[in-house]
Design a protein around this motif. Sequence first.
Motif, PDB file in Angstrom:
ATOM      1  N   ASN A 239      -0.247  -6.953   7.389  1.00 61.06           N
ATOM      2  CA  ASN A 239       0.114  -6.401   8.020  1.00 61.06           C
ATOM      3  C   ASN A 239      -0.945  -5.316   9.013  1.00 61.06           C
ATOM      4  OD1 ASN A 239       3.188  -6.856   7.578  1.00 61.06           O
ATOM      5  ND2 ASN A 239       2.730  -6.274   4.995  1.00 61.06           N
ATOM      6  N   CYS A 240      -1.941  -5.255   8.908  1.00 68.76           N
ATOM      7  CA  CYS A 240      -3.003  -4.987   9.364  1.00 68.76           C
ATOM      8  C   CYS A 240      -3.716  -5.586  10.896  1.00 68.76           C
ATOM      9  CB  CYS A 240      -4.454  -4.011   8.687  1.00 68.76           C
ATOM     10  SG  CYS A 240      -4.778  -2.725   9.981  1.00 68.76           S
TER      11      CYS A 240
ATOM     12  N   CYS B  50      -8.138  -0.695  10.545  1.00 69.74           N
ATOM     13  CA  CYS B  50      -7.977  -0.921   9.424  1.00 69.74           C
ATOM     14  C   CYS B  50      -8.969  -1.382   7.947  1.00 69.74           C
ATOM     15  CB  CYS B  50      -7.712  -2.852   9.106  1.00 69.74           C
ATOM     16  SG  CYS B  50      -6.701  -2.946  10.731  1.00 69.74           S
TER      17      CYS B  50
ATOM     18  N   ASP C 151       0.235  -2.199  -2.621  1.00 71.77           N
ATOM     19  CA  ASP C 151       0.674  -3.117  -1.547  1.00 71.77           C
ATOM     20  C   ASP C 151       2.352  -2.090  -2.138  1.00 71.77           C
ATOM     21  OD1 ASP C 151       1.542  -4.607   0.647  1.00 71.77           O
ATOM     22  OD2 ASP C 151       1.322  -6.342  -0.353  1.00 71.77           O
TER      23      ASP C 151
ATOM     24  N   ASP D  38       6.053  -3.537   2.381  1.00 69.15           N
ATOM     25  CA  ASP D  38       7.008  -3.407   3.413  1.00 69.15           C
ATOM     26  C   ASP D  38       6.624  -2.876   4.941  1.00 69.15           C
ATOM     27  OD1 ASP D  38       4.945  -1.248   3.598  1.00 69.15           O
ATOM     28  OD2 ASP D  38       6.786   0.819   2.862  1.00 69.15           O
ATOM     29  N   LYS D  39       5.471  -4.237   4.671  1.00 73.95           N
ATOM     30  CA  LYS D  39       5.122  -4.913   6.255  1.00 73.95           C
ATOM     31  C   LYS D  39       3.963  -3.525   6.671  1.00 73.95           C
ATOM     32  CE  LYS D  39       8.139  -7.575   6.278  1.00 73.95           C
ATOM     33  NZ  LYS D  39       7.625  -9.050   6.206  1.00 73.95           N
ATOM     34  N   THR D  40       4.107  -2.390   5.757  1.00 75.16           N
ATOM     35  CA  THR D  40       3.007  -1.670   6.078  1.00 75.16           C
ATOM     36  C   THR D  40       1.585  -2.237   5.165  1.00 75.16           C
ATOM     37  OG1 THR D  40       3.513  -0.250   3.617  1.00 75.16           O
ATOM     38  CG2 THR D  40       4.423   0.478   6.021  1.00 75.16           C
ATOM     39  N   PRO D  41       0.466  -2.322   5.560  1.00 77.75           N
ATOM     40  CA  PRO D  41      -1.243  -2.252   4.767  1.00 77.75           C
ATOM     41  C   PRO D  41      -0.648  -1.509   3.669  1.00 77.75           C
ATOM     42  CG  PRO D  41      -0.982  -2.236   7.298  1.00 77.75           C
ATOM     43  CD  PRO D  41      -0.139  -1.294   6.765  1.00 77.75           C
TER      44      PRO D  41
ATOM     45  N   LYS E 249      -3.019   0.132   1.120  1.00 80.19           N
ATOM     46  CA  LYS E 249      -4.206   1.329   0.760  1.00 80.19           C
ATOM     47  C   LYS E 249      -4.425   2.018  -0.359  1.00 80.19           C
ATOM     48  CE  LYS E 249      -0.211   4.080   0.189  1.00 80.19           C
ATOM     49  NZ  LYS E 249       1.017   5.003   1.353  1.00 80.19           N
TER      50      LYS E 249
ATOM     51  N   ASP F  45      -4.120  -9.851   1.492  1.00 78.40           N
ATOM     52  CA  ASP F  45      -3.673  -8.155   1.789  1.00 78.40           C
ATOM     53  C   ASP F  45      -4.891  -7.278   1.664  1.00 78.40           C
ATOM     54  OD1 ASP F  45      -0.652  -8.008   1.278  1.00 78.40           O
ATOM     55  OD2 ASP F  45      -1.368  -8.831  -1.737  1.00 78.40           O
TER      56      ASP F  45
END
Length: 167
Positions: free
Chosen positions: A59-60, A10, A23, A26-29, A31, A75
């Motif tokens: 999400n991570c 992560c 962010d 959408d359920k992804t971390p 970045k 986040d």
Amino acid sequence: MSVNFQEKSCQIVIGDRKFGIYDAEDKTPAKIIDYDSDLCNARVTNEREVDILFTAIDNCIIINRPNGEMDNRCDAMLSYESNLLFIELKNKRDKWQSEGLSQIESTIKRMIDEIPDYYFDFKKRKAIVANRKNKFPSFHESNAEQREYFSSKYKMRIQFEAEINLK
């Protein structure tokens, strides 16, 4: 029920002078992305080009409540030198400040419960709620109370802006 805030999958180290944080919701971390991208929820300026540890949390990193359900969490975190920044990225118009601080506070509480030395070893701590739709906050009466609360309880400053300038 231990939380691994140092989960290597992560984390990424970045030393760029400027970068964005995104962010997708959408359920992804969250970045790191290009500073000039229209997708940026927050933009970071790192004038001294110090190495910064970016940690995606939502999400991570798994942070569960005692009943096994996923707990609220912010986040991302940025850590460098003696600074620790908790970041919540928003993309909405209503109640984004209080919701963002609530998510950050939930993350801070878990960190203090599980690894207090890590948290308190940082000399400067900041909670940042950044909103792509509202670049600057609309100040409410509770803003001063929020600032005082975070200062006294967590020894932390708060910021409601999408521009993050690292000192």
